[in-house]
Scaffold this motif. Sequence first.
Motif, PDB file in Angstrom:
ATOM      1  N   ARG A  13       0.846  -1.204   0.000  1.00 49.85           N
ATOM      2  CA  ARG A  13       0.000   0.000   0.000  1.00 49.85           C
ATOM      3  C   ARG A  13       0.878   1.248   0.000  1.00 49.85           C
ATOM      4  NH1 ARG A  13      -1.737   3.911   2.811  1.00 49.85           N
ATOM      5  NH2 ARG A  13      -0.860   3.245   4.810  1.00 49.85           N
ATOM      6  N   LEU A  14       1.931   1.232   0.822  1.00 50.55           N
ATOM      7  CA  LEU A  14       2.828   2.393   0.870  1.00 50.55           C
ATOM      8  C   LEU A  14       3.567   2.595  -0.451  1.00 50.55           C
ATOM      9  CD1 LEU A  14       4.240   1.947   4.483  1.00 50.55           C
ATOM     10  CD2 LEU A  14       2.679   3.745   3.699  1.00 50.55           C
ATOM     11  N   LEU A  15       3.799   1.505  -1.169  1.00 50.36           N
ATOM     12  CA  LEU A  15       4.467   1.617  -2.477  1.00 50.36           C
ATOM     13  C   LEU A  15       3.488   1.995  -3.588  1.00 50.36           C
ATOM     14  CD1 LEU A  15       6.854  -1.497  -2.478  1.00 50.36           C
ATOM     15  CD2 LEU A  15       7.563   0.896  -2.592  1.00 50.36           C
ATOM     16  N   GLY A  16       2.197   1.975  -3.245  1.00 54.50           N
ATOM     17  CA  GLY A  16       1.196   2.276  -4.259  1.00 54.50           C
ATOM     18  C   GLY A  16       0.949   1.137  -5.222  1.00 54.50           C
ATOM     19  N   ILE A  17       1.213  -0.093  -4.739  1.00 55.19           N
ATOM     20  CA  ILE A  17       1.018  -1.284  -5.565  1.00 55.19           C
ATOM     21  C   ILE A  17      -0.250  -1.989  -5.094  1.00 55.19           C
ATOM     22  CG2 ILE A  17       1.984  -3.578  -6.061  1.00 55.19           C
ATOM     23  CD1 ILE A  17       4.731  -2.417  -5.639  1.00 55.19           C
TER      24      ILE A  17
END
Length: 408
Positions: A13-17
Amino acid sequence: MQIYKVGGAVRDRLLGIPVTDVDRVVVGATAEEMLAKGFRPVGADFPVFLDPRTGEEYALARTERKSGRGYGGFVFHASPEVTLEEDLIRRDLTINAMAEDDHGNLTDPYHGQRDLEARLLRHVSPAFAEDPLRVLRVARFAARYAPLGFKVADETLELMRQLSDSGELEALTPERSWKEISRALMENQPQVFIQVLRDCDALKVLMPEVDALFGVPQPEAHHPEIDTGVHTLSVLEQAALHQQPLTVRWACLLHDLGKALTPEQDWPRHIAHEHKGLKPIKAVNERFKVPRDCQELALLVGQYHTHGHRALELKASTLLELLQSFDVFRRPQRFEEFIAACEMDARGRKGLENRNYPQADYLRGAAAAARGVAVQPLLEKGFKGPELGEAIKRERLRALKAYKEGTH
Ligand code: ATP
Ligand code: MG
């Protein structure tokens, strides 16, 4: 009890994946309380539960202590007193050791967010060295996140090297190793997995046959990259770029193992490397109890990839032998995978990545021509038993000769 998302779900989620599988940790609860809430226990080793409504995993917070060699040598301690921080510290990488509550508040005691920004795969604590599987896991994450610029931190690579040199890797079961290897091969950049294993000396423990390809030269005319190990990495890279299935990727990794067995005085030529490769391919297959379809394709590609490259020059009788070796009449898909592996081999060469590979369609055409021979008319002529087999073979040969004449 408090429930947190942990591991890959927080990281991605933090990587935007997009997040596919969500793991949760439960702090302050007993197994009995979980059962009373309707969770179903899974796994015999440690307290993990499934939410029957969502299928998602909930693990009780736990600590671990190493008590012997290998994976079996772990003692788990789960109790309502184990804190979130204590649970997170036993995890492999800082970017995998973050937790998030229902309100989106992050708990990040080991600076996973900092390492996400720095694009670093870094171990959480020296306890990393207690599970040799983590060497494979880190190499797999490196393969997955290489396109985002992630690297293994120097001090983590050093720990991985110590683990490799200690002999602990040999304690891994074939099943656990293969699970990581097969997942890693299906990542974005599987060649990075092999490269990282090599960088930390694990490759020469796990697959010495592959490690031995590095430093072996090939003729520059066909292989501008020269080094057979470098070539193998490029073939894997091509296989991923072309989204090949696991069978093809496995065959790509092992196709040239015979080249490591060429006597140095014969370099850079590799006479009969296809045949010499069968023994080491079999050894690697057996070491990891590789699934049958992967085993078979690796052996066939090892033996016949040069035939693939020379397809247009093969005599009709040799073409027929090739098709028979693949049992193409009953298993057309496997022959397609062979063609794909040959094409990846041809493209996995420096500067030749975008070359044409007319051999592919030529081989498909040959298979179609041979498969086009109808059996019914031969039955009607009264052929049976071994004679029928001979008659079919004769007709297929005739069809392949006609095919060759038509396409040449
Ligand atoms: P994926 O996207 O592949 O599911 P993940 O990080 O969620 O990645 P899992 O195998 O699902 O990986 O494991 C969930 C979490 O459990 C990891 O993020 C890590 O914190 C921890 N973990 C799993 N296996 C190990 C291990 N062998 N050693 C240490 N921690 C582990
Ligand atoms: Mg996960």
